[in-house]
Design a protein around this motif. Structure first.
Motif, PDB file in Angstrom:
ATOM      1  N   ASN A   1      74.867  20.440  31.789  1.00 35.41           N
ATOM      2  CA  ASN A   1      74.716  20.561  33.238  1.00 35.41           C
ATOM      3  C   ASN A   1      73.557  19.690  33.704  1.00 35.41           C
ATOM      4  O   ASN A   1      72.417  19.917  33.297  1.00 35.41           O
ATOM      5  CB  ASN A   1      74.453  22.018  33.626  1.00 35.41           C
ATOM      6  CG  ASN A   1      75.581  22.928  33.175  1.00 35.41           C
ATOM      7  OD1 ASN A   1      76.741  22.697  33.514  1.00 35.41           O
ATOM      8  ND2 ASN A   1      75.260  23.937  32.382  1.00 35.41           N
TER       9      ASN A   1
ATOM     10  N   GLU B   1      81.933  11.597  31.042  1.00 37.38           N
ATOM     11  CA  GLU B   1      83.306  12.078  30.805  1.00 37.38           C
ATOM     12  C   GLU B   1      83.566  12.302  29.316  1.00 37.38           C
ATOM     13  O   GLU B   1      84.155  13.305  28.920  1.00 37.38           O
ATOM     14  CB  GLU B   1      84.313  11.112  31.434  1.00 37.38           C
ATOM     15  CG  GLU B   1      84.351  11.289  32.945  1.00 37.38           C
ATOM     16  CD  GLU B   1      85.122  10.220  33.712  1.00 37.38           C
ATOM     17  OE1 GLU B   1      85.198  10.343  34.941  1.00 37.38           O
ATOM     18  OE2 GLU B   1      85.613   9.244  33.086  1.00 37.38           O
TER      19      GLU B   1
ATOM     20  N   ASN C   1      79.930  20.010  31.997  1.00 33.01           N
ATOM     21  CA  ASN C   1      80.440  21.042  32.918  1.00 33.01           C
ATOM     22  C   ASN C   1      80.166  20.660  34.363  1.00 33.01           C
ATOM     23  O   ASN C   1      81.053  20.597  35.192  1.00 33.01           O
ATOM     24  CB  ASN C   1      79.774  22.400  32.650  1.00 33.01           C
ATOM     25  CG  ASN C   1      80.098  22.927  31.281  1.00 33.01           C
ATOM     26  OD1 ASN C   1      81.147  22.623  30.731  1.00 33.01           O
ATOM     27  ND2 ASN C   1      79.198  23.713  30.724  1.00 33.01           N
ATOM     28  N   ILE C   2      78.866  20.462  34.648  1.00 30.18           N
ATOM     29  CA  ILE C   2      78.452  20.180  36.023  1.00 30.18           C
ATOM     30  C   ILE C   2      77.665  18.884  36.045  1.00 30.18           C
ATOM     31  O   ILE C   2      76.681  18.746  35.327  1.00 30.18           O
ATOM     32  CB  ILE C   2      77.489  21.281  36.565  1.00 30.18           C
ATOM     33  CG1 ILE C   2      77.974  22.696  36.271  1.00 30.18           C
ATOM     34  CG2 ILE C   2      77.152  21.049  38.038  1.00 30.18           C
ATOM     35  CD1 ILE C   2      78.980  23.244  37.155  1.00 30.18           C
TER      36      ILE C   2
ATOM     37  N   GLN D   1      75.870  16.938  39.142  1.00 28.77           N
ATOM     38  CA  GLN D   1      75.617  16.953  40.587  1.00 28.77           C
ATOM     39  C   GLN D   1      74.676  15.816  40.947  1.00 28.77           C
ATOM     40  O   GLN D   1      73.686  15.575  40.259  1.00 28.77           O
ATOM     41  CB  GLN D   1      75.000  18.298  41.010  1.00 28.77           C
ATOM     42  CG  GLN D   1      74.770  18.414  42.507  1.00 28.77           C
ATOM     43  CD  GLN D   1      74.330  19.810  42.917  1.00 28.77           C
ATOM     44  OE1 GLN D   1      74.657  20.797  42.267  1.00 28.77           O
ATOM     45  NE2 GLN D   1      73.588  19.897  44.012  1.00 28.77           N
TER      46      GLN D   1
ATOM     47  N   CYS E   1      76.367  26.875  40.656  1.00 31.36           N
ATOM     48  CA  CYS E   1      77.490  26.223  39.956  1.00 31.36           C
ATOM     49  C   CYS E   1      77.428  26.537  38.458  1.00 31.36           C
ATOM     50  O   CYS E   1      78.438  26.849  37.831  1.00 31.36           O
ATOM     51  CB  CYS E   1      77.459  24.714  40.161  1.00 31.36           C
ATOM     52  SG  CYS E   1      78.020  24.191  41.774  1.00 31.36           S
TER      53      CYS E   1
ATOM     54  N   LYS F   1      81.508  27.016  39.189  1.00 27.96           N
ATOM     55  CA  LYS F   1      82.155  26.225  40.249  1.00 27.96           C
ATOM     56  C   LYS F   1      81.658  24.776  40.201  1.00 27.96           C
ATOM     57  O   LYS F   1      80.657  24.489  39.535  1.00 27.96           O
ATOM     58  CB  LYS F   1      81.948  26.864  41.624  1.00 27.96           C
ATOM     59  CG  LYS F   1      80.505  26.970  42.056  1.00 27.96           C
ATOM     60  CD  LYS F   1      80.391  27.497  43.492  1.00 27.96           C
ATOM     61  CE  LYS F   1      78.938  27.398  43.927  1.00 27.96           C
ATOM     62  NZ  LYS F   1      78.669  27.131  45.277  1.00 27.96           N
ATOM     63  N   GLN F   2      82.344  23.901  40.896  1.00 21.38           N
ATOM     64  CA  GLN F   2      81.976  22.483  40.886  1.00 21.38           C
ATOM     65  C   GLN F   2      81.088  22.145  42.086  1.00 21.38           C
ATOM     66  O   GLN F   2      81.222  22.755  43.146  1.00 21.38           O
ATOM     67  CB  GLN F   2      83.230  21.611  40.882  1.00 21.38           C
ATOM     68  CG  GLN F   2      83.909  21.514  39.515  1.00 21.38           C
ATOM     69  CD  GLN F   2      82.973  20.948  38.432  1.00 21.38           C
ATOM     70  OE1 GLN F   2      82.375  19.884  38.579  1.00 21.38           O
ATOM     71  NE2 GLN F   2      82.836  21.687  37.321  1.00 21.38           N
TER      72      GLN F   2
ATOM     73  N   GLY G   1      79.677  15.352  43.437  1.00 21.20           N
ATOM     74  CA  GLY G   1      79.745  15.200  41.983  1.00 21.20           C
ATOM     75  C   GLY G   1      79.735  13.746  41.535  1.00 21.20           C
ATOM     76  O   GLY G   1      79.330  12.838  42.291  1.00 21.20           O
TER      77      GLY G   1
END
Ligand code: NAI
Length: 339
Positions: free
Chosen positions: A93, A115, A120-121, A123, A302, A307-308, A312
């Motif tokens: 994250n 990728e 997961n996150i 931001q 998040c 949650k996303q 992003g």
């Protein structure tokens, strides 16, 4: 519920604000580790906020499996290396300040690395998406309040800079079109819900001797043709003698939504023998202050709720693509196609 344990790298102008928000204001987060290349900054935050530990070696934090997430608030030139090092070390994250990277090669590398490591996150620090007024504009646009959007206007003026400071800042920042407009690229594509098809730009160095020699400018206008047919224009400046000034308007077939027609500091109107005055907002920090806490609160939520984020990896990537196209448009005074 267990608190989300965060480590932060970068304790400068913005990083310290983020550290303070995590420590004092975000109740479901814990400031577990802090890092800066400047030992005095680490010491000072350790003394004031008493986090779990402090370090000048960011890999110590990235390898710490007790942390739930990392906040990157270092200078933009280090974002690529730090994101890739964190992702490769298994950090799942990440919140990173804008911009994602300084070159198209960097943002490609970041995208590939994030990728590949199944993060997961991810931001990006487009904090304006957390501004109450802009969120209200977005809701109204999406609900059809102004009918079909026709055009968007964005005004972004920095208070007048100290010339020496600007000449020092310019070479490492990417310049006006890359650095200062980064939030506007994001706000424009978020509010309109579409990407640019074409960009055209014009600008120059009007106010600061020596800036042109650094291949930078202090004022520009960029016009946008969106993929969905909406028209747009942005104007930006580093010469606002009166303070910090932003305006947004989205005009549609059924009406208009506007934010910030004059940059008043508050609702006070002062009257005396010299006339009628209102004080002006002095800095971006003052204008956007609540959004810095709100964006990190969302990052923590998040992580906790799976949650996303609102902004992003794809948003981060697109804004840098816009920046390079806009730079080419202004440099060559030509229309640049984004296709
Ligand atoms: P700053 O120069 O005040 O602080 C940078 C920090 O990064 C320092 O603590 C420095 O020690 C640390 N750092 C740099 N290299 C490091 C390394 N290798 N290891 C550990 N620490 C390292 O910078 P400022 O103004 O706080 O900007 C930071 C970021 O925030 C930039 O990417 C900038 O674009 C962004 N920013 C975003 C704003 C917004 O409105 N969202 C506003 C201002 C800045």
């Amino acid at each position: 519920m267990e608190k989300v344990k965060l480590g932060i790298v970068g304790l400068g102008r913005l990083g310290r604000e983020h550290a303070a928000n995590i420590n004092y204001n975000i109740i479901n987060a814990e400031l577990a580790a802090v890092c800066s290349a400047v030992p005095e900054e680490v010491e000072s935050v350790m003394k004031e906020m008493n986090p779990g530990y402090g370090t000048t070696d960011y890999m110590e934090m990235f390898n710490d499996k007790n942390l739930d997430g990392i906040v990157i608030a270092s200078n933009s030139a280090f974002h690529c290396k730090m994101i890739c090092d964190a992702a490769n070390a298994g950090v799942k994250n990440i919140y990173c300040e804008k911009p994602l990277g300084m070159t198209l090669e960097e943002i490609d590398l970041i995208k590939e690395t994030v990728e590949k490591n199944n993060m997961n996150i991810f931001q990006i620090g487009y904090n304006r998406r957390f501004d109450q007024a802009l969120m209200s504009m977005k809701e109204k646009i999406d609900a059809g309040f102004i009918g079909k959007p026709i055009l968007i206007k964005l005004v972004n003026r920095d208070p007048e800079w100290n010339r020496e400071a600007l000449l020092k800042f310019s070479p490492t920042s990417g310049g006006l079109v890359f650095d200062m407009l980064t939030h506007d690229y994001d706000v424009a594509r978020w509010l309109i819900g579409s990407d640019a098809e074409t960009l055209y730009g014009i600008g120059g160095a009007y106010g600061y001797e020596g800036l042109a020699e650094l291949n930078d400018i202090d004022n520009c206008i960029i016009s946008i043709g969106f993929e969905n047919g909406v028209m747009g224009y942005m104007e930006t400046s580093r010469n606002a003698t009166y303070g910090y000034h932003v305006e947004y308007e989205v005009f549609g077939t059924e009406g208009s939504l506007r934010l910030g027609t004059t940059p008043n500091k508050d609702r006070v109107v002062s009257m005396n023998r010299n006339g009628v005055t209102t004080e002006c907002v002095k800095s971006f920090f003052e204008f956007w202050l609540p959004t810095f806490e709100a964006e990190l609160q969302d990052f923590v939520d998040c992580i906790q709720n799976g949650k996303q984020p609102k902004a992003g990896l794809e948003d981060a990537y697109k804004a840098v693509q816009w920046a390079f196209a806009a730079k080419e448009a202004v440099d060559k005074r030509t229309v640049v196609s984004m296709k």
